[in-house]
Design an enzyme around this catalytic site. Structure first.
Site, short mmCIF file in Angstrom:
data_model
loop_
_atom_site.label_atom_id
_atom_site.label_comp_id
_atom_site.label_asym_id
_atom_site.label_seq_id
_atom_site.Cartn_x
_atom_site.Cartn_y
_atom_site.Cartn_z
N GLN A 1 0.87 -1.28 0.02
CA GLN A 1 0.02 0.15 -0.05
C GLN A 1 0.78 1.37 0.19
O GLN A 1 0.25 2.15 -0.14
CB GLN A 1 -1.04 -0.05 0.99
CG GLN A 1 -0.22 0.44 2.52
CD GLN A 1 0.27 -0.69 3.22
OE1 GLN A 1 1.12 -1.58 2.67
NE2 GLN A 1 0.41 -0.72 4.54
N SER B 1 -7.55 0.66 6.66
CA SER B 1 -7.21 1.66 6.27
C SER B 1 -6.77 2.80 7.53
O SER B 1 -7.28 4.13 7.33
CB SER B 1 -8.32 2.66 5.17
OG SER B 1 -8.46 1.64 4.42
N ARG B 2 -6.00 2.25 8.60
CA ARG B 2 -6.10 3.31 9.77
C ARG B 2 -4.74 3.72 9.83
O ARG B 2 -4.33 4.71 10.54
CB ARG B 2 -6.44 2.34 10.95
CG ARG B 2 -5.42 1.10 11.16
CD ARG B 2 -5.72 0.62 12.64
NE ARG B 2 -5.29 1.35 13.67
CZ ARG B 2 -3.88 1.51 14.08
NH1 ARG B 2 -3.10 0.79 13.44
NH2 ARG B 2 -3.62 2.43 15.05
N GLU C 1 -9.32 1.01 1.11
CA GLU C 1 -10.44 0.25 0.96
C GLU C 1 -11.46 0.90 0.16
O GLU C 1 -12.38 0.49 -0.46
CB GLU C 1 -10.99 -0.20 2.00
CG GLU C 1 -9.99 -0.92 3.13
CD GLU C 1 -10.55 -1.00 4.56
OE1 GLU C 1 -10.31 -2.07 5.10
OE2 GLU C 1 -10.54 0.08 5.01
N VAL D 1 -6.92 5.37 2.85
CA VAL D 1 -7.62 5.09 1.12
C VAL D 1 -7.70 3.73 0.77
O VAL D 1 -8.04 3.52 -0.27
CB VAL D 1 -6.84 6.18 0.21
CG1 VAL D 1 -5.58 5.66 0.12
CG2 VAL D 1 -7.63 6.21 -0.85
N SER E 1 3.00 2.17 2.75
CA SER E 1 3.21 2.93 3.73
C SER E 1 4.90 3.56 4.14
O SER E 1 4.77 4.38 4.61
CB SER E 1 2.69 1.95 5.20
OG SER E 1 3.19 0.79 5.08
#
Lengths: 154, 756
Positions: B483, B523-524, B708, B706, B485
């Site tokens: 993703q 999405s945290r 999901e 974002v 991060s």
């Protein structure tokens, strides 16, 4: 089961290895600590295990290691030469054509095979050629951009 | 220079294009054993005998392990985040096909694979239940007694409940729904079904356990290193610091790699064998380890003559499979959004997490939201069309606007539902009527929009370490599973410290050195860890300023960090360590009403617009255009955000059109990529992916999650477009050509007859 000694060329270097009859190319490559080709679906459907054998792409998970005897193998690891990335690798970075990266080696190797045969592929030709590679992160639109960018830079 | 808001390439991109990225998939240790799991062949049964003699005698086998061996190390071998219901290996009974029953350990994985097939298990089969609505009647009961873990206070009332499959019943009641329905002129009611689907990470579940003099290290493909550590420590009765969890990059996770998967088993195997042990699941095994919740959703709305939704009643049955995993969180935390992004005065929600004899279900991209949006956006569209109101207009009349209370009572803040809706409509040229066509090919368009609350309250901790040469190390337990991060967190730290993100090195999760984080899910991370990283960087900056003062440097001068360290310590020496913990405010839902004034720190919004054609002779659809629009606040890395939107939408296409785990008596009949169809490069339509111009004011740098959002509404947008094209309504996913054709033929009064 009997071990067998095989001799082959790996990324341009003459090497030998002892393999068991049930080992596949991924097992073989792990002996050389080459980890870019990875077994995922185990059925030759996802393309994560793509290896080039005598100039043809094969599914490493479905090809027995003994088949490599006397042949020439190349893997994702040979694309970087003297610390310099190939144009295709650069294009994948520039276009953001990777997410988790697990399938990326296969896509890059297949892109190299495609551009060798067809230096200026259309979108449809790219899709056709890469249809044996799956990406669960869904990076397909970026991959198509990457292939086109790589074609332009070659 | 601002580092946030720039589309820098991913920091790990070079490792990924050269084949050198680190995954546990590759990881080996000297003297390591490989484990192969024997899995149950029955859906519900008592284990009468396990005969391991032939497997043990097989050449090259180290040992064969069953529950009795496990219980010598862990007397009560049950784990799980919400319920302690999942045994490390089956104890006396099995509850689903594919449940782990025994393990063969051998130095050669192929030997373990061959030997595991020599184990003979005799079962006494028990009646099994698979459908969630059926199971809710409690005629066949999966577990004798409910065993909540105690982690979540709202599950405590379930302790010791017997004769029930309902692992959690969440209720929300707002206003007077019964009265409103009684008084209503127009009432609509529909039932929708969402099938079993799964994450299909290309790196299947894999864990390596390494016994060490000072405890145990697990090298594992997990989205939740901190949780794995505390759960393994609990099982072993050890302090947390004797358990070390190390996670490099993941080859996909999508929610499946949350909580405990192989970790508990591998931990105990390594302690039994006193050697490193690796278990790597196959693609086939992934289908039996964790799936997405199948769900049945009955939804009913009372609507005024002018088209305002006055009341809505939602009843959702979530099929949790045989073990709870995180299901009770899904059914509550997502369940409370079941009435959708609409401003409705009277709402009633009943959300049930239900045990069945299917493989366990848990979190998969969306944490239950796609199941809900599938139903409420299909239902909403049916109402609009039935009332002769344009579907976009109907939504405009009913959506939650800024400052209005959501069904839970929490006010909507920085939730650009209106903007997302308007952007989809604009991109679709919605105002211009669409020619449906008259021949065998008909055209239609549809939209959908969904909201998600952040799973709350959860904590994140970050450490920013500035070395004496000014280089920076960021330690955190957020897992980069594709993703991006690592990249955005390095941008966040670099922005505060005014350096290039390339200067920031990320330490991947290693619980010996990286601090606590609830996990990389829902999405945290952008919101929670983004805050922690930003605050830790600010803390480091302040400490550096204090160091400069100690060194006698004049205040406000702009010395490079390396000068400050040299001046203070007389040489290149020392560190400055900034740290911060972030946890948002939260008010738990009231036990009776499910209401809360502060149920989430932010709302994630995602919508889709679809323009397609249907071949009325074959049922095939062709999507001309897929528009994906989200509100994720202000993107930290716009290109990565765009890829996340696109990737989630593509996963949403698979969910909508093809993904369906087939079961027969609890047996999965399509557990492979050959028969479980995910999207390929030929399946991708023309797409446009947009993050609307928005600011999450309480978010780090104005951002929120974002990963999901763009999956939420793809399926209902497609179903709505099909209805628009041919007047046929699909209520079950996936929408296969066969499903479309069957529905069309029923509408034409000439149903397809099946051969007997």
């Amino acid at each position: 089961m009997t071990d067998r000694l095989i001799n082959f060329t790996l990324n341009g270097e003459a090497v030998s290895a002892t393999v068991k009859p049930y080992h596949n190319l991924i097992d073989l490559l792990s002996q050389f600590d080459l980890r870019g080709a990875r077994e995922s679906c185990g059925q030759g459907l996802c393309g994560c295990c793509t290896v080039i054998m005598d100039g043809e792409a094969v599914s490493g998970c479905l090809s027995f290691a003994v088949r490599a005897d006397g042949k020439s193998l190349s893997t994702i690891e040979y694309l970087e030469q003297d610390g310099e990335l190939s144009a295709i690798q650069k294009a994948f970075i520039d276009t953001g054509a990777l997410q988790c990266g697990f399938c990326t080696s296969g896509f890059i190797l297949m892109t190299k095979e495609l551009l060798k045969r067809n230096p200026n592929p259309t979108d449809e030709e790219i899709r056709d050629y890469l249809s044996g590679n799956l990406c669960r992160c869904g990076t397909y639109p970026e991959v198509i951009e990457a292939v086109k960018a790589a074609a332009r830079s070659q | 220079m601002n580092q946030v808001g720039r589309s820098i390439p991913r920091v790990e991109a070079r490792a990924k294009v050269t084949g050198r990225a680190e995954y546990i998939h590759h990881f080996t240790l000297p003297h390591m054993l490989y484990g192969k799991v024997l899995r149950s062949t029955v859906a519900h049964g008592r284990i009468k005998t396990i005969d391991t003699a032939a497997a043990k005698a097989h050449s090259g086998v180290h040992s064969v392990v069953t529950a009795s061996d496990i219980m010598k190390i862990v007397p009560h071998p049950y784990y799980g985040p919400a319920f302690h219901d999942q045994p490390i290996l089956a104890v006396d009974k099995v509850f689903h096909v594919g449940q782990a029953v025994a393990v063969v350990l051998a130095e050669d994985p192929h030997v373990a694979d061959a030997a595991v097939q020599l184990i003979e298990v005799e079962y006494e089969e028990l009646p099994a239940v698979f459908d969630e609505v059926e199971a809710a009647k409690n005629e066949i009961v999966v577990h004798d007694e409910l065993k909540p873990a105690g982690t979540f206070t709202d599950l405590k009332h379930l302790v010791g409940r017997k004769n029930t499959n309902i692992a959690l019943d969440f209720q929300l009641k707002r206003g007077d729904p019964d009265g409103a329905f009684a008084a209503a002129n127009r009432v609509f009611e529909h039932t929708f079904r969402f099938p079993t689907q799964l994450a299909v990470s290309f790196e299947p579940f894999v864990t390596v356990g390494e016994p060490r003099a000072d405890g145990l290290t697990l090298h594992t493909a997990s989205q939740m290193p901190s949780f794995v550590r505390l759960e393994i420590a609990r099982l072993l009765g050890w302090p947390e610091n004797k358990v070390r969890i190390r996670v490099p990059l993941l080859g996909g996770g999508f929610g499946a790699k949350t909580y405990i998967k192989l970790e508990a088993l591998v931990a105990v195997l390594a302690l039994i064998a006193k050697r490193p042990v690796k278990i790597a699941a196959t693609m086939e095994e992934q289908f039996y380890i964790i799936n997405n919740h199948p769900a049945t959703f009955r939804i009913k709305s009372a609507v005024s003559d002018s088209g305002r939704v006055i009341a809505r009643e939602c009843e959702v049955w979530w099929n949790g499979g045989a073990f709870a995993d995180i299901g009770p969180r899904v059914s509550q935390k997502s369940g409370f959004t079941a009435s959708g992004p609409y401003d409705i005065e009277h709402v009633k929600i009943d959300s049930y997490e239900i045990y069945t004899n299917l493989p366990p279900t848990g979190a998969v991209r969306g944490f239950g939201i796609p199941q809900l949006v599938w139903a409420y956006e299909s239902h909403t569209d049916i109402i609009a069309r039935d009332m002769g109101i344009d579907p976009v207009e109907f939504r405009r009349m009913n959506i939650l606007r800024e400052g209005r209370p959501h069904a839970t009572g929490t006010d909507m803040r920085d939730a650009a539902i209106d903007k997302v809706l308007d952007t989809i409509a604009d991109e679709m040229n919605w105002k211009i009527p669409l020619a449906r066509g008259e021949g065998k090919t008909r055209r239609g368009r549809g939209i959908g929009i969904g909201i998600k609350a952040s799973i709350s309250p959860t904590a994140s901790v970050a450490i920013v370490n500035i070395s004496a040469d000014g280089s920076i190390t960021l330690s955190m337990s957020t897992v980069d599973m594709g993703q991006g991060s690592d990249t955005i967190m390095s941008q966040a730290a670099a922005d505060v410290l005014d350096v290039d993100p390339g200067v920031v090195k990320i330490v991947h999760p290693d619980t010996d050195v990286t601090p606590f984080d609830v996990g990389t899910l829902g999405s945290r991370s952008t919101f929670h860890m983004g805050h922690a990283v930003r605050l830790a960087a600010i803390d480091a900056k302040k400490k550096l300023e204090a160091l400069a003062e100690e060194a006698g440097l004049p205040k406000g001068t702009n010395y490079p960090p390396s000068e400050i360290f040299k001046k203070r310590y007389g040489m290149q020496a020392g560190n400055v360590i900034g740290t911060a913990t972030y946890m948002p405010t939260y008010v738990p839902p009231d036990k009776e009403t499910g209401m809360s004034s502060d149920v989430t720190p932010n709302w994630m919004i995602g919508g889709a617009g679809v323009d397609l054609e249907v071949d009325t002779e074959t049922g095939h659809i062709r999507i001309h255009k897929l528009i994906n629009v989200v509100d994720c606040g202000t993107p930290i890395n716009p290109e990565i955000v765009r890829t996340q939107i696109s990737g989630a939408a593509i996963m949403g296409l698979g969910s909508a059109l093809s993904e369906d785990v087939h079961t027969d008596g609890g047996q999965i009949t399509n557990a492979s990529l050959a028969d479980y169809k995910i999207m390929g490069i030929h399946d991708i339509p023309a797409m446009k992916n947009i993050a609307v111009d928005a600011v999450q004011k309480n978010g780090p740098f104005g951002a929120k999650g974002v990963g999901e959002s763009a999956i939420f509404a793809v399926a209902p947008a497609i179903a709505n477009a099909i209805d628009d094209a041919i007047g046929v309504r699909l209520t079950h996913l996936p929408i296969t050509p066969e499903a479309v054709l069957r529905a069309l033929r029923i509408k034409e009064n000439r149903p397809i007859e099946d051969d007997e």
